[in-house]
Motif scaffolding. Sequence first.
Motif, PDB file in Angstrom:
ATOM      1  N   PRO A 275       1.559   3.315  10.144  1.00 22.20           N
ATOM      2  CA  PRO A 275       1.685   4.468   9.408  1.00 22.20           C
ATOM      3  C   PRO A 275       2.217   4.083   8.009  1.00 22.20           C
ATOM      4  O   PRO A 275       2.395   3.246   7.492  1.00 22.20           O
ATOM      5  CB  PRO A 275       2.773   5.338  10.084  1.00 22.20           C
ATOM      6  CG  PRO A 275       3.679   4.157  10.926  1.00 22.20           C
ATOM      7  CD  PRO A 275       2.764   3.097  11.141  1.00 22.20           C
ATOM      8  N   ARG A 276       2.442   5.414   7.210  1.00 24.75           N
ATOM      9  CA  ARG A 276       2.814   5.297   5.704  1.00 24.75           C
ATOM     10  C   ARG A 276       4.360   4.594   5.713  1.00 24.75           C
ATOM     11  O   ARG A 276       4.538   4.124   4.483  1.00 24.75           O
ATOM     12  CB  ARG A 276       2.372   6.609   4.946  1.00 24.75           C
ATOM     13  CG  ARG A 276       3.082   7.693   5.739  1.00 24.75           C
ATOM     14  CD  ARG A 276       2.444   8.847   4.912  1.00 24.75           C
ATOM     15  NE  ARG A 276       2.838  10.156   5.163  1.00 24.75           N
ATOM     16  CZ  ARG A 276       3.988  10.788   4.715  1.00 24.75           C
ATOM     17  NH1 ARG A 276       4.766  10.204   3.707  1.00 24.75           N
ATOM     18  NH2 ARG A 276       4.436  12.064   5.397  1.00 24.75           N
ATOM     19  N   ALA A 277       5.020   4.970   6.673  1.00 23.80           N
ATOM     20  CA  ALA A 277       6.399   4.381   6.336  1.00 23.80           C
ATOM     21  C   ALA A 277       6.847   4.024   7.897  1.00 23.80           C
ATOM     22  O   ALA A 277       6.512   4.598   9.057  1.00 23.80           O
ATOM     23  CB  ALA A 277       7.249   5.389   5.802  1.00 23.80           C
ATOM     24  N   ARG A 278       7.994   3.244   7.944  1.00 24.02           N
ATOM     25  CA  ARG A 278       8.729   2.831   9.123  1.00 24.02           C
ATOM     26  C   ARG A 278       8.961   3.833  10.103  1.00 24.02           C
ATOM     27  O   ARG A 278       8.894   3.897  11.510  1.00 24.02           O
ATOM     28  CB  ARG A 278       9.955   1.839   8.921  1.00 24.02           C
ATOM     29  CG  ARG A 278      10.601   1.482  10.257  1.00 24.02           C
ATOM     30  CD  ARG A 278       9.927   0.691  11.093  1.00 24.02           C
ATOM     31  NE  ARG A 278      10.598   0.329  12.385  1.00 24.02           N
ATOM     32  CZ  ARG A 278      10.718   1.116  13.355  1.00 24.02           C
ATOM     33  NH1 ARG A 278      10.051   2.325  13.341  1.00 24.02           N
ATOM     34  NH2 ARG A 278      11.312   0.663  14.375  1.00 24.02           N
ATOM     35  N   ARG A 279       9.717   5.053   9.611  1.00 21.97           N
ATOM     36  CA  ARG A 279      10.251   5.914  10.592  1.00 21.97           C
ATOM     37  C   ARG A 279       9.115   6.790  11.285  1.00 21.97           C
ATOM     38  O   ARG A 279       9.414   7.427  12.310  1.00 21.97           O
ATOM     39  CB  ARG A 279      10.926   7.126   9.383  1.00 21.97           C
ATOM     40  CG  ARG A 279       9.729   7.753   8.591  1.00 21.97           C
ATOM     41  CD  ARG A 279      10.800   8.784   7.546  1.00 21.97           C
ATOM     42  NE  ARG A 279      10.022   9.491   6.844  1.00 21.97           N
ATOM     43  CZ  ARG A 279       9.611   9.300   5.538  1.00 21.97           C
ATOM     44  NH1 ARG A 279       9.993   7.941   5.023  1.00 21.97           N
ATOM     45  NH2 ARG A 279       8.977  10.064   4.937  1.00 21.97           N
ATOM     46  N   ALA A 407       7.167  -0.653   2.907  1.00 26.11           N
ATOM     47  CA  ALA A 407       7.490   0.748   3.546  1.00 26.11           C
ATOM     48  C   ALA A 407       7.561   0.753   5.016  1.00 26.11           C
ATOM     49  O   ALA A 407       8.270   1.607   5.808  1.00 26.11           O
ATOM     50  CB  ALA A 407       6.451   1.872   3.063  1.00 26.11           C
ATOM     51  N   ASN A 408       7.103  -0.194   5.730  1.00 32.10           N
ATOM     52  CA  ASN A 408       6.936  -0.231   7.174  1.00 32.10           C
ATOM     53  C   ASN A 408       8.103  -1.230   7.661  1.00 32.10           C
ATOM     54  O   ASN A 408       8.347  -1.653   8.544  1.00 32.10           O
ATOM     55  CB  ASN A 408       5.785  -0.534   7.763  1.00 32.10           C
ATOM     56  CG  ASN A 408       4.876   0.524   7.831  1.00 32.10           C
ATOM     57  OD1 ASN A 408       5.022   1.283   9.211  1.00 32.10           O
ATOM     58  ND2 ASN A 408       3.953   0.879   7.089  1.00 32.10           N
ATOM     59  N   GLU A 409       9.160  -1.494   6.502  1.00 34.73           N
ATOM     60  CA  GLU A 409      10.177  -2.464   6.646  1.00 34.73           C
ATOM     61  C   GLU A 409       9.914  -3.975   7.118  1.00 34.73           C
ATOM     62  O   GLU A 409      10.613  -4.596   8.170  1.00 34.73           O
ATOM     63  CB  GLU A 409      11.157  -1.762   7.414  1.00 34.73           C
ATOM     64  CG  GLU A 409      11.790  -0.577   7.006  1.00 34.73           C
ATOM     65  CD  GLU A 409      12.810   0.131   7.707  1.00 34.73           C
ATOM     66  OE1 GLU A 409      13.316  -0.397   8.702  1.00 34.73           O
ATOM     67  OE2 GLU A 409      12.979   1.247   7.306  1.00 34.73           O
TER      68      GLU A 409
END
Length: 468
Positions: A275-279, A407-409
């Motif tokens: 996805p676009r970010a880890r959260r 962004a996905n850490e």
Amino acid sequence: MASTDTKDIRVAQIGFRAQGLEHIRAIRQNIVALCDVDERVLHDQRALLRDTYRQPVDTYTDFRRLLERHDIDAVSIATPNHTHALIAIEAARAGKDVYVEKPVSHNIWEGRQLVAAARRFNRVIQSGTQSRSSTAVREAIRFVHSGSLGEIRLVTGTCYKPRMSIGKLEKPLAIPSTIDYELWCGPAAKVELYRPQLHYDWHWDFNTGNGDLGNQGIHQMDVARWFLGESTMAPSVFSVGGRLGYDDAGNTPNTQIVYHGYKKAPLIFEVRGLPRARRFQDKGWSTNMDSYRRSRVGLVVQCERGFVVVANYLAATAYDERGNTIKRWKADATDHHGGWLQAVAARDPKLLTAEIYEGHVSSALCHAGNISLRLGKGAPAAEIADQVAAIDPLANSVDRMMGHLRANEIDIDGRNVLTMGQWLDVDPSDEAFAGNDRANEFRTRDYRKPFVVPSLEQDLKGHSISAL
């Protein structure tokens, strides 16, 4: 066949747990037989056709027994990738016309044998790249080819599709008793599996699948090549990426960039499964994917005076340099199977919108990208950035990918988690890699007897493999 009416064409459907169900919906009235290695799937579909449509069909688990039927005119194939070429070639040899799903091959060499089979046995073979039958896509391509936006500068395909972990087992998967695993493996290595699911997740194992590049990406790769007007593989290829964000039983990349160095304009393809970010890995993965210039699973064709976005199989939009809409195209549906049946009835492969050669070349582009990556080595982000810095569009694509991974850490700076593929030179005439024996080994595979793809190229006797 005595009649040229498509309703008289007798078709067998081979494989139909997923995409094959769409085949059945498209050509149900022509189907007289079903074949699948999973007896449960086979019997359920036979019962549905019998009870809902009052349509009796014969059933087979072994495609070889099916192909012995002289009263079957054609077959439609939607099995896993590793069996596409073998079944299609044997069907052609048995005098059947063929519709074969994408990618039409599991590797470059067997795709060439499939094209050779179409030529040698004079068969009508359609590739399952249905965008070729989309009036919207075709009109958008005509618009660009007319010069309305100037010359094409860059084509970027995107496959930003949510791909969660497929998991990993401590003990080998127990294959259900309803499945003939010998036939399911076919030409692939017959190995124990450590993923929880046999079906579908074969896409993420190079033994049987080609990752999202070959699964979804071939559609956009095919349309990109159509826009560019290229009829062969590109003379150079490079890939970077990896399977990142989780540890599971898959080995194909969920993050990947492939660069095809066509002389007219480069073709870049991007795969993102995270996805676009880890959260969002914890909640909202499917609905929080990246997009690039209005494209998520689509195509961006950058020209001198604007760009075109092909958002899906049935829609495209042209924009000027400022992003203002110039023109839109939409289609209600494609009749890809219907067009195939018409070509079969007419005995004319030139009526096909996606003749097997086109499907082969687009499949080969996917295979070449994966070969580059599989020959690569781990490298930190800075080293990869330096490697591609001289090629502006590729450098931009890599920079955006790295931003996505951060962004996905995912630590791409201090450790060699990314794989930097090899730059490969390609001879488009024979689709081989110049001066790289290891890369050429990946053009084919070790076939498991008796499921061996035959060598048919020599039977063309010097004629172009692309010639109809």
